[in-house]
Scaffold this active site. Structure first.
Site, PDB file in Angstrom:
ATOM      1  N   THR A 145     -53.427 -85.186 -30.422  1.00  0.00           N
ATOM      2  CA  THR A 145     -53.661 -83.752 -30.448  1.00  0.00           C
ATOM      3  C   THR A 145     -53.746 -83.199 -29.027  1.00  0.00           C
ATOM      4  OG1 THR A 145     -54.914 -83.983 -32.500  1.00  0.00           O
ATOM      5  CG2 THR A 145     -55.269 -81.966 -31.234  1.00  0.00           C
ATOM      6  N   GLU A 146     -52.918 -82.203 -28.707  1.00  0.00           N
ATOM      7  CA  GLU A 146     -52.925 -81.550 -27.391  1.00  0.00           C
ATOM      8  C   GLU A 146     -52.784 -82.560 -26.252  1.00  0.00           C
ATOM      9  OE1 GLU A 146     -52.852 -78.244 -27.176  1.00  0.00           O
ATOM     10  OE2 GLU A 146     -53.006 -78.052 -29.349  1.00  0.00           O
ATOM     11  N   LEU A 147     -52.126 -83.673 -26.520  1.00  0.00           N
ATOM     12  CA  LEU A 147     -51.906 -84.762 -25.557  1.00  0.00           C
ATOM     13  C   LEU A 147     -53.217 -85.334 -25.006  1.00  0.00           C
ATOM     14  CD1 LEU A 147     -48.760 -83.628 -23.503  1.00  0.00           C
ATOM     15  CD2 LEU A 147     -48.889 -84.776 -25.708  1.00  0.00           C
ATOM     16  N   TRP A 298     -53.270 -81.319 -22.206  1.00  0.00           N
ATOM     17  CA  TRP A 298     -52.308 -80.451 -21.528  1.00  0.00           C
ATOM     18  C   TRP A 298     -52.748 -78.988 -21.547  1.00  0.00           C
ATOM     19  CZ3 TRP A 298     -47.071 -80.098 -24.724  1.00  0.00           C
ATOM     20  CH2 TRP A 298     -47.326 -79.599 -25.999  1.00  0.00           C
TER      21      TRP A 298
END
Length: 456
Positions: A145-147, A298
């Site tokens: 999730t979201e890197l 990120w």
């Protein structure tokens, strides 16, 4: 030879309806179906559908030279199947070309990797089962999730058998190092890491339509030239973007789809290839280990997880939610399990962010609420009703030790059943083997004389 790895993210949460305090205990349906339908239908029309057509065009017109990766959450799949099923067909067509890799991730785009390792693993398995059923492919590279990534997460991901993981090329982690190499996780050396090139990704997502940018306008040949001019030893450039960038954040009239379509031609002229994450992990060696002691992502300038865990509101909501993780996973109530899945989406906590920096406006633009406090109040009302339903099945009076004992008993029973099933299977095989007819050789009597009649 230089390689470009494109990765596109698709995610949509199940947005909550306005849920009042007086609804607690009376209304167990939490979702704004009209808004969810409206948003995903609009984004599919402006972004997902034309983007799928563009990618297919790039693959066909390059003779299969163009390749990319896509990740799609389980919650996005569910909404697309309900409201835009034709896009799922387009995704299947893309995967069927052999040039598009589907990545693994958490089912509901959750923050479980930061809170509950067992729930994190369960969600990943649930997502991969969905991907396998839809596309006939088992993901081998993971994106969180979201890197979101750190050393602890890397250890868990490696234990699940993944070859590689893609994450953020954060400056505070890399220092003098370049993101344009394959690295390996310090805590799990067998797990290869592919890092997002921030500058080249942002040149598309943030600057493509920025008239004040010194390099405006961005053209395909200029963009490929920048990649070609990188030092020779930097062989991998990872461009990681949300698919909504194309058509939604950057409308079609900006020329963004034409920009994409032109990339394979200019890349071929400069002998630059396109590669999938799986291919990168298989073909490229790690240049060294990367240690990430604290979670990065990120999001925002800080590239940390403060967008979801940065204030007391978010932390309280997360604490309350994950306090019942074990109890929810014991239940067989499908509706309760579904709500548990949807309420974990990271978006709910993102809406509660109170950050007042350059990213503050971006946080507000994604939120359907008037303020972070309104987002918190609405979510906690929903969560209060959800917790009531959980307590009805597994009262909070049950101490953790008793609950853990129950969990241990269930796990032991599952292992015993598995062992017994194996024994039954072996016994059946033995029985079938025993029932097969055995040919017994019959010896011929050597010159036997015929006995006289009446004599034995």
């Amino acid at each position: 030879m230089k390689n470009i790895c494109f990765y596109f993210q698709i995610h949509q949460p199940f947005r909550l309806k306005r849920y009042r305090f007086f609804d607690i205990g009376n209304d167990h349906y939490y979702y704004d179906d009209f808004t969810n339908d409206d948003i995903i239908t609009r984004i599919a029309e402006h972004s997902y559908m034309p983007m799928a057509d563009t990618l297919l065009h790039m693959i066909e017109h390059s003779g299969g030279a163009f390749k990319c990766a896509i990740s799609i959450t389980g919650t996005a799949v569910e909404q697309l199947q309900q409201y835009v099923p034709e896009f799922i067909d387009k995704l299947k067509a893309l995967v069927a070309t052999g040039c598009v890799e589907i990545l693994s991730e958490t089912y509901s785009h959750s923050l479980a990797s930061l809170r509950d390792p067992e729930e994190f693993i369960r969600q990943v398995h649930s997502h991969d089962k969905l991907v396998s059923n839809l596309f006939g492919k088992k993901p081998v590279v993971f994106r969180n999730t979201e890197l979101i990534y750190d050393d602890d997460i890397a250890t868990i991901v490696a234990s699940m058998g993944f070859k590689g993981m893609i994450t953020e090329g954060a400056k505070h982690i890399l220092g003098w190092k370049s993101p344009n190499f394959v690295y390996s996780a310090a805590s799990a050396p067998s797990l290869k890491l592919m890092l997002k090139n921030d500058k080249l990704s942002d040149d598309i997502s943030r600057n493509f339509n920025n008239h004040e940018w010194s390099e405006y306008p961005l053209t395909a040949d200029k963009y490929v030239d920048w990649i070609a001019s990188l030092p020779e030893e930097q062989q991998l450039v990872n461009i990681f973007l949300s698919m909504e960038t194309f058509g939604e954040f950057l409308p079609s009239y900006t020329g963004i789809f034409d920009f994409l379509k032109a990339l394979p031609r200019f890349a071929a002229e400069r002998k630059i290839s396109f590669i999938t994450p799986c291919e990168a992990c298989e073909k490229m060696k790690s240049v060294g280990e990367l240690a990430v002691p604290y979670p990065m992502s990120w999001a925002d300038e800080a590239r940390d997880v403060s967008a979801w865990t940065g204030n007391d509101l978010q932390r309280e909501a997360l604490d309350k939610l994950y306090s019942v993780a074990e109890r929810v996973n014991l239940t067989t109530d499908r509706r309760l399990k579904q709500d548990w899945e949807y309420l974990q989406s990271s978006d709910h906590f993102f809406y509660m962010s109170t950050k007042h920096m350059a990213d503050g406006a971006a946080h507000a633009s994604f939120s359907p609420y008037d303020s972070p406090y309104a987002a918190f109040t609405n979510y906690m009302n929903v969560l209060a009703d959800f917790l009531v339903r959980v307590r009805e099945q597994y009262p909070m009076e049950i101490e953790n030790e008793e609950l853990n004992s129950l969990l241990l008993t269930i796990r032991n029973q599952a292992q015993e059943i598995d062992t017994l099933n194996k024994e039954v299977k072996q016994l059946r095989a033995n029985i079938l083997s025993a029932e097969e007819p055995v040919e017994v050789p019959v010896k011929k009597a050597a010159c036997s004389k015929k006995a006289p009649k009446g004599k034995k």
